[in-house]
Design a protein around this motif. Structure first.
Motif, PDB file in Angstrom:
ATOM      1  N   LYS A 239      90.079  62.428  10.450  1.00 61.63           N
ATOM      2  CA  LYS A 239      91.524  62.529  10.216  1.00 61.63           C
ATOM      3  C   LYS A 239      91.948  63.988  10.000  1.00 61.63           C
ATOM      4  O   LYS A 239      93.042  64.398  10.412  1.00 61.63           O
ATOM      5  N   MET A 240      91.084  64.784   9.372  1.00 63.20           N
ATOM      6  CA  MET A 240      91.421  66.159   9.029  1.00 63.20           C
ATOM      7  C   MET A 240      90.972  67.184  10.061  1.00 63.20           C
ATOM      8  O   MET A 240      91.366  68.355   9.986  1.00 63.20           O
ATOM      9  N   MET A 241      90.144  66.785  11.022  1.00 67.75           N
ATOM     10  CA  MET A 241      89.483  67.754  11.900  1.00 67.75           C
ATOM     11  C   MET A 241      90.443  68.682  12.633  1.00 67.75           C
ATOM     12  O   MET A 241      90.222  69.895  12.711  1.00 67.75           O
ATOM     13  N   GLN A 242      91.507  68.139  13.215  1.00 67.90           N
ATOM     14  CA  GLN A 242      92.461  68.992  13.919  1.00 67.90           C
ATOM     15  C   GLN A 242      93.114  69.971  12.950  1.00 67.90           C
ATOM     16  O   GLN A 242      93.394  71.122  13.298  1.00 67.90           O
ATOM     17  N   GLY A 286     103.304  71.934  12.102  1.00 68.33           N
ATOM     18  CA  GLY A 286     104.362  71.039  11.701  1.00 68.33           C
ATOM     19  C   GLY A 286     104.308  69.711  12.440  1.00 68.33           C
ATOM     20  O   GLY A 286     104.487  68.627  11.835  1.00 68.33           O
ATOM     21  N   ALA A 287     104.040  69.774  13.747  1.00 71.25           N
ATOM     22  CA  ALA A 287     103.947  68.554  14.546  1.00 71.25           C
ATOM     23  C   ALA A 287     102.758  67.704  14.109  1.00 71.25           C
ATOM     24  O   ALA A 287     102.845  66.464  14.008  1.00 71.25           O
ATOM     25  N   TYR A 288     101.628  68.353  13.815  1.00 73.10           N
ATOM     26  CA  TYR A 288     100.439  67.636  13.345  1.00 73.10           C
ATOM     27  C   TYR A 288     100.700  66.951  12.005  1.00 73.10           C
ATOM     28  O   TYR A 288     100.376  65.776  11.819  1.00 73.10           O
ATOM     29  N   LEU A 289     101.347  67.676  11.087  1.00 73.77           N
ATOM     30  CA  LEU A 289     101.589  67.112   9.759  1.00 73.77           C
ATOM     31  C   LEU A 289     102.611  65.978   9.795  1.00 73.77           C
ATOM     32  O   LEU A 289     102.559  65.066   8.945  1.00 73.77           O
ATOM     33  N   SER A 290     103.523  66.000  10.754  1.00 74.18           N
ATOM     34  CA  SER A 290     104.516  64.928  10.838  1.00 74.18           C
ATOM     35  C   SER A 290     103.875  63.590  11.195  1.00 74.18           C
ATOM     36  O   SER A 290     104.443  62.525  10.928  1.00 74.18           O
ATOM     37  N   LYS A 291     102.663  63.653  11.764  1.00 71.93           N
ATOM     38  CA  LYS A 291     101.947  62.445  12.160  1.00 71.93           C
ATOM     39  C   LYS A 291     100.765  62.152  11.230  1.00 71.93           C
ATOM     40  O   LYS A 291     100.104  61.117  11.402  1.00 71.93           O
ATOM     41  N   TYR A 292     100.481  63.032  10.299  1.00 71.28           N
ATOM     42  CA  TYR A 292      99.257  62.897   9.476  1.00 71.28           C
ATOM     43  C   TYR A 292      99.376  61.705   8.547  1.00 71.28           C
ATOM     44  O   TYR A 292     100.367  61.577   7.831  1.00 71.28           O
TER      45      TYR A 292
END
Length: 292
Positions: A239-242, A286-292
């Motif tokens: 889950k955190m790798m990216q 920001g895009a990654y965190l919006s889906k995290y």
């Protein structure tokens, strides 16, 4: 030194637009990571932009961290330099270190000493330190790898050296240290992206950059691995790798501060020569965190 098992977090130093330290943001960050479940905090690590801090600011940061942590978790203090005499002097003249769990001391950088020079540097530091010393091998920053042989020599021969933060990225070297170290010598990872694999090899925990943001998930991943729940640990790690990739692809701490700015824990300011993450990377985060 069992208190150094688990997740330690190398705290960033928040700044304001005028480059002064943002004490309110630092207090928020300390509370956030402790409430997220980290086992201890590290102040004055490289992630804290220590090369840009004055001696007075460093002392203020140590005092502030002790005050705001308020003994909820142990505190490790970074105390490293390429000038051995200067490190020894600071260790002997900073009485507040009595409150620390340990001293984290990076291998001497820039000078690129021999392995014997590294050994003698740490031997002098260990003799002067009022607290156990954690070796810190990060050749990507120092320009010189501390070999497994040197690490093991220090671990076996120098009484006040009690642990190591290993960030060489060399898995064979890590396994050699883990195989031959003294039984009570603690080894923790300094590579967030490799931490799960290194925990599987027998490391005792991680001193993490990513845990500034992923405090809860990263701590849960480390705890799962230490309890041999590797299927559970893999789910969290995947889950955190990216996120790990985004944090380190341009610069540390530019990456992690971008994450923390997105979360509203601090503003995205630095002291030169470090600059903020590029606009493109900031948007990707920001895009990654919006889906995290």
């Amino acid at each position: 030194m069992e208190q150094l098992r688990g997740t330690g977090v190398a705290l960033v130093t928040p700044f304001k637009a005028d480059e002064s330290i943002d004490w309110n943001a630092l207090e928020k960050l300390i509370n956030y990571v402790i409430e997220g479940g980290v086992d201890y905090v590290v102040t004055l690590g490289t992630t804290g932009e220590t090369p840009t801090l004055s001696s007075e600011e460093k002392l203020d940061l140590i005092k502030f961290t002790f005050e705001k942590v308020a003994k909820r978790v142990p505190v490790v203090v970074g105390m490293g330099d390429y000038n051995t005499k200067d490190v020894v002097k600071r260790l002997e003249s900073t009485p507040i270190l009595a409150e620390a769990a340990a001293i984290l001391s990076v291998a001497p950088y820039y000078s690129k000493p021999t392995q014997e020079g590294i050994y003698q540097h740490y031997k002098a530091i260990a003799k002067a330190s009022p607290k156990p010393v954690i070796l810190y091998n990060v050749p990507g920053r120092t320009g010189r790898n501390m070999t497994a042989e040197t690490t093991l020599r220090l671990a076996h021969e120098v009484e006040n050296i009690a642990a190591m933060k290993e960030a060489s990225g060399d898995m064979l070297q890590c396994m050699q240290i883990l195989r031959d170290k003294p039984k009570d010598f603690i080894v923790v990872s300094g590579d967030d992206a490799l931490a799960l694999a290194q925990l599987a090899c027998g490391m005792d925990g991680v001193i993490s950059v990513a845990a500034n943001y992923f405090a809860a998930d990263f701590s849960a991943m480390v705890n799962a691995a230490l309890n041999n729940d590797f299927p559970g640990a893999r789910i969290l790690n995947n889950k955190m790798m990216q996120g790990f990739d985004y944090m380190f692809c341009e610069n540390n701490p530019a990456g992690i501060k971008a994450f923390l700015a997105h979360k509203g824990l601090m503003e995205n300011y630095f002291r030169l020569p470090v600059v903020p993450a590029s606009d493109n990377l900031y948007q990707q985060i920001g895009a990654y965190l919006s889906k995290y």
